[in-house]
Write a protein that holds these residues in place. Structure first.
Motif, PDB file in Angstrom:
ATOM      1  N   ASN A  13      11.115  77.372 -50.776  1.00 33.45           N
ATOM      2  CA  ASN A  13      10.489  76.934 -52.195  1.00 33.45           C
ATOM      3  C   ASN A  13       9.460  75.848 -51.822  1.00 33.45           C
ATOM      4  O   ASN A  13       9.641  75.057 -51.043  1.00 33.45           O
ATOM      5  CB  ASN A  13      11.679  76.032 -52.928  1.00 33.45           C
ATOM      6  N   THR A  15       6.591  72.867 -53.510  1.00 33.49           N
ATOM      7  CA  THR A  15       6.247  71.938 -54.798  1.00 33.49           C
ATOM      8  C   THR A  15       4.793  71.583 -54.121  1.00 33.49           C
ATOM      9  O   THR A  15       4.527  70.944 -53.021  1.00 33.49           O
ATOM     10  CB  THR A  15       6.975  70.789 -54.896  1.00 33.49           C
ATOM     11  N   ARG A  17       1.181  69.779 -55.983  1.00 35.29           N
ATOM     12  CA  ARG A  17       0.821  69.055 -56.910  1.00 35.29           C
ATOM     13  C   ARG A  17       1.412  69.061 -58.149  1.00 35.29           C
ATOM     14  O   ARG A  17       1.064  69.461 -59.274  1.00 35.29           O
ATOM     15  CB  ARG A  17      -0.647  69.316 -57.224  1.00 35.29           C
ATOM     16  N   GLY A  18       2.798  68.962 -58.188  1.00 37.85           N
ATOM     17  CA  GLY A  18       3.764  68.973 -59.307  1.00 37.85           C
ATOM     18  C   GLY A  18       3.977  70.419 -59.744  1.00 37.85           C
ATOM     19  O   GLY A  18       4.690  70.651 -60.793  1.00 37.85           O
ATOM     20  N   ASN A  20       5.763  74.414 -58.924  1.00 40.85           N
ATOM     21  CA  ASN A  20       6.726  74.649 -58.039  1.00 40.85           C
ATOM     22  C   ASN A  20       7.081  76.071 -58.047  1.00 40.85           C
ATOM     23  O   ASN A  20       7.037  76.799 -59.121  1.00 40.85           O
ATOM     24  CB  ASN A  20       8.050  73.812 -58.490  1.00 40.85           C
ATOM     25  N   VAL A  64       6.784  67.541 -46.172  1.00 38.26           N
ATOM     26  CA  VAL A  64       7.998  67.621 -45.507  1.00 38.26           C
ATOM     27  C   VAL A  64       8.849  68.832 -45.663  1.00 38.26           C
ATOM     28  O   VAL A  64       8.780  69.582 -46.702  1.00 38.26           O
ATOM     29  CB  VAL A  64       8.929  66.440 -46.155  1.00 38.26           C
ATOM     30  N   PHE A  80      12.995  73.897 -48.472  1.00 34.74           N
ATOM     31  CA  PHE A  80      12.015  73.283 -49.432  1.00 34.74           C
ATOM     32  C   PHE A  80      10.727  72.586 -48.376  1.00 34.74           C
ATOM     33  O   PHE A  80      10.967  71.951 -47.588  1.00 34.74           O
ATOM     34  CB  PHE A  80      12.422  72.132 -50.267  1.00 34.74           C
ATOM     35  N   ARG A  82       7.887  70.092 -49.489  1.00 37.74           N
ATOM     36  CA  ARG A  82       7.689  69.402 -50.699  1.00 37.74           C
ATOM     37  C   ARG A  82       6.651  68.218 -50.308  1.00 37.74           C
ATOM     38  O   ARG A  82       6.426  67.726 -48.873  1.00 37.74           O
ATOM     39  CB  ARG A  82       9.089  68.543 -51.085  1.00 37.74           C
ATOM     40  N   PRO A  83       6.137  67.105 -51.178  1.00 40.52           N
ATOM     41  CA  PRO A  83       5.680  65.877 -50.916  1.00 40.52           C
ATOM     42  C   PRO A  83       6.265  64.950 -50.355  1.00 40.52           C
ATOM     43  O   PRO A  83       7.660  64.952 -50.689  1.00 40.52           O
ATOM     44  CB  PRO A  83       4.881  65.603 -52.108  1.00 40.52           C
ATOM     45  N   LYS A  84       5.800  63.909 -49.708  1.00 41.23           N
ATOM     46  CA  LYS A  84       6.923  62.737 -49.063  1.00 41.23           C
ATOM     47  C   LYS A  84       7.082  62.061 -50.327  1.00 41.23           C
ATOM     48  O   LYS A  84       6.588  61.784 -51.478  1.00 41.23           O
ATOM     49  CB  LYS A  84       5.989  61.994 -48.116  1.00 41.23           C
ATOM     50  N   THR A  85       8.123  61.525 -50.455  1.00 38.10           N
ATOM     51  CA  THR A  85       8.759  60.501 -51.441  1.00 38.10           C
ATOM     52  C   THR A  85       9.218  59.298 -51.100  1.00 38.10           C
ATOM     53  O   THR A  85      10.297  58.907 -50.950  1.00 38.10           O
ATOM     54  CB  THR A  85      10.145  61.319 -52.135  1.00 38.10           C
ATOM     55  N   PRO A  86       8.114  58.365 -50.643  1.00 40.00           N
ATOM     56  CA  PRO A  86       8.596  57.031 -50.001  1.00 40.00           C
ATOM     57  C   PRO A  86       8.825  56.209 -50.996  1.00 40.00           C
ATOM     58  O   PRO A  86       9.322  54.995 -50.940  1.00 40.00           O
ATOM     59  CB  PRO A  86       7.423  56.663 -49.231  1.00 40.00           C
ATOM     60  N   PHE A  87       8.637  56.180 -52.498  1.00 42.28           N
ATOM     61  CA  PHE A  87       8.521  55.210 -53.543  1.00 42.28           C
ATOM     62  C   PHE A  87       9.968  55.373 -54.233  1.00 42.28           C
ATOM     63  O   PHE A  87      10.684  56.275 -54.335  1.00 42.28           O
ATOM     64  CB  PHE A  87       7.387  55.272 -54.166  1.00 42.28           C
TER      65      PHE A  87
ATOM     66  N   LEU B 124      10.420  58.761 -55.103  1.00 43.32           N
ATOM     67  CA  LEU B 124       9.214  59.501 -55.906  1.00 43.32           C
ATOM     68  C   LEU B 124       8.142  59.610 -55.040  1.00 43.32           C
ATOM     69  O   LEU B 124       7.864  58.901 -54.090  1.00 43.32           O
ATOM     70  CB  LEU B 124       8.896  58.537 -56.792  1.00 43.32           C
ATOM     71  N   ASP B 142      12.047  59.446 -45.964  1.00 50.48           N
ATOM     72  CA  ASP B 142      10.554  59.826 -45.997  1.00 50.48           C
ATOM     73  C   ASP B 142       9.917  58.381 -45.395  1.00 50.48           C
ATOM     74  O   ASP B 142      10.039  57.371 -45.754  1.00 50.48           O
ATOM     75  CB  ASP B 142      10.006  60.343 -47.050  1.00 50.48           C
TER      76      ASP B 142
END
Lengths: 88, 193
Positions: A13, A15, A17-18, A20, A64, A80, A82-87, B124, B142
């Motif tokens: 799977n 994702t 740019r939003g 999927n 990732v 999966f 997917r983009p990194k999600t550090p926030f 996020l 991450d």
């Protein structure tokens, strides 16, 4: 979709740019991150992932790769990208 | 574990502030930890208002929850560090990670694993295209985030609210049934793990 995912395979799977979607065919669960990203990148660039609009050249270099083995609730392996999600 | 629960939310930014808003009906004592201060840019993407400008985020949320809903929460206006993490987290029934940097996530993960505390992580992507709401058993940290600006114009506010709502639902389900449901989210849908 994915009627026959064998134990050494996984659903991939992605994702981007939003958007999927899943790669049409299963992938080897043991494939390297680099190989998986290459397959996903080329599929996105050529419109090969349902749910992700066809794109020009893209890069998944900073993305990732997560691997989840089969479980009682999901009887096949999943991967999966997917983009990194550090926030937070 | 039985009610009232002791729930500690670490981070009172985009996810943490909205999660607190949506957790006001939980049967327990809520504590929020954050060292940061409310800035004008935060009011576009976080549950902070102009009344809180210049205040510590945890203290501002404490005042807001009391003023808006009559709910008392505990505010800890300090940075979570290796020196205070065990003391601040170890008495909790549930720790919720809403921070924006990998070192603090690692610190939280270390304490909850050592003390066998349930922990839900919210994470996020910078561009508002993806999020993870995951229990610690399946969460990987991450890298990145430190010092990076994100969502200063409020563009991702609706998605942030959706993610915070999923976190609140995951907590409700855990407190009610003991189930730990982890999900990935993108603006078009949800993937259950």
């Amino acid at each position: 979709m994915y009627p026959d995912i064998r134990p050494h395979e996984a659903r991939l799977n992605v994702t981007w740019r939003g958007q999927n979607g899943d790669l049409i065919d299963p992938v080897p669960y043991s494939a390297s991150d680099r190989q998986l990203k290459r397959w996903a990148q080329e599929a996105i660039e050529h419109g090969g992932i349902s749910g992700i609009g066809r794109r020009g050249p893209i890069s998944l270099r900073d993305f990732v790769v997560d691997r989840f083995p089969a479980s009682a609730t999901t009887p096949f392996n999943r991967i999966f990208i997917r983009p990194k999600t550090p926030f937070g | 574990m039985s009610a009232p629960y002791r729930i500690v939310i670490v981070g009172a930014g985009a996810l943490g502030s909205h999660l607190l808003l949506l957790s006001r009906n939980l049967p327990g004592q809520l504590t929020v930890i954050d060292f940061d201060r409310v800035e004008r840019k935060n009011t576009l993407s976080q549950f902070h208002s102009r009344m809180g400008l210049g205040r510590n985020k945890a203290a501002a949320l404490q005042q807001a929850m009391q003023g808006l809903f009559g709910i008392r929460i505990q505010a800890v206006p300090h940075r979570l560090t290796a020196d205070n993490a065990a003391a601040l987290l170890s008495g909790a029934d549930l720790v919720v990670d809403c921070v924006d940097n990998a070192p603090t996530r690692a610190l939280i993960q270390s304490v909850v694993r050592e003390s066998d505390i349930a922990c839900l992580h919210g994470a996020l992507a910078a561009d508002g295209s993806y999020a993870r709401v995951m229990w610690d058993e399946v969460f990987s940290i991450d890298a990145g985030g430190e010092g990076q600006a994100t969502c200063e114009d409020g563009e991702h506010l609706p998605f942030i609210a959706v993610v915070a709502a999923r976190m609140a639902m995951a907590i409700q389900r855990f407190l009610r049934d003991g189930e730990k449901c982890s999900v990935h989210l993108h603006p078009g849908g949800i993937l259950t793990l």
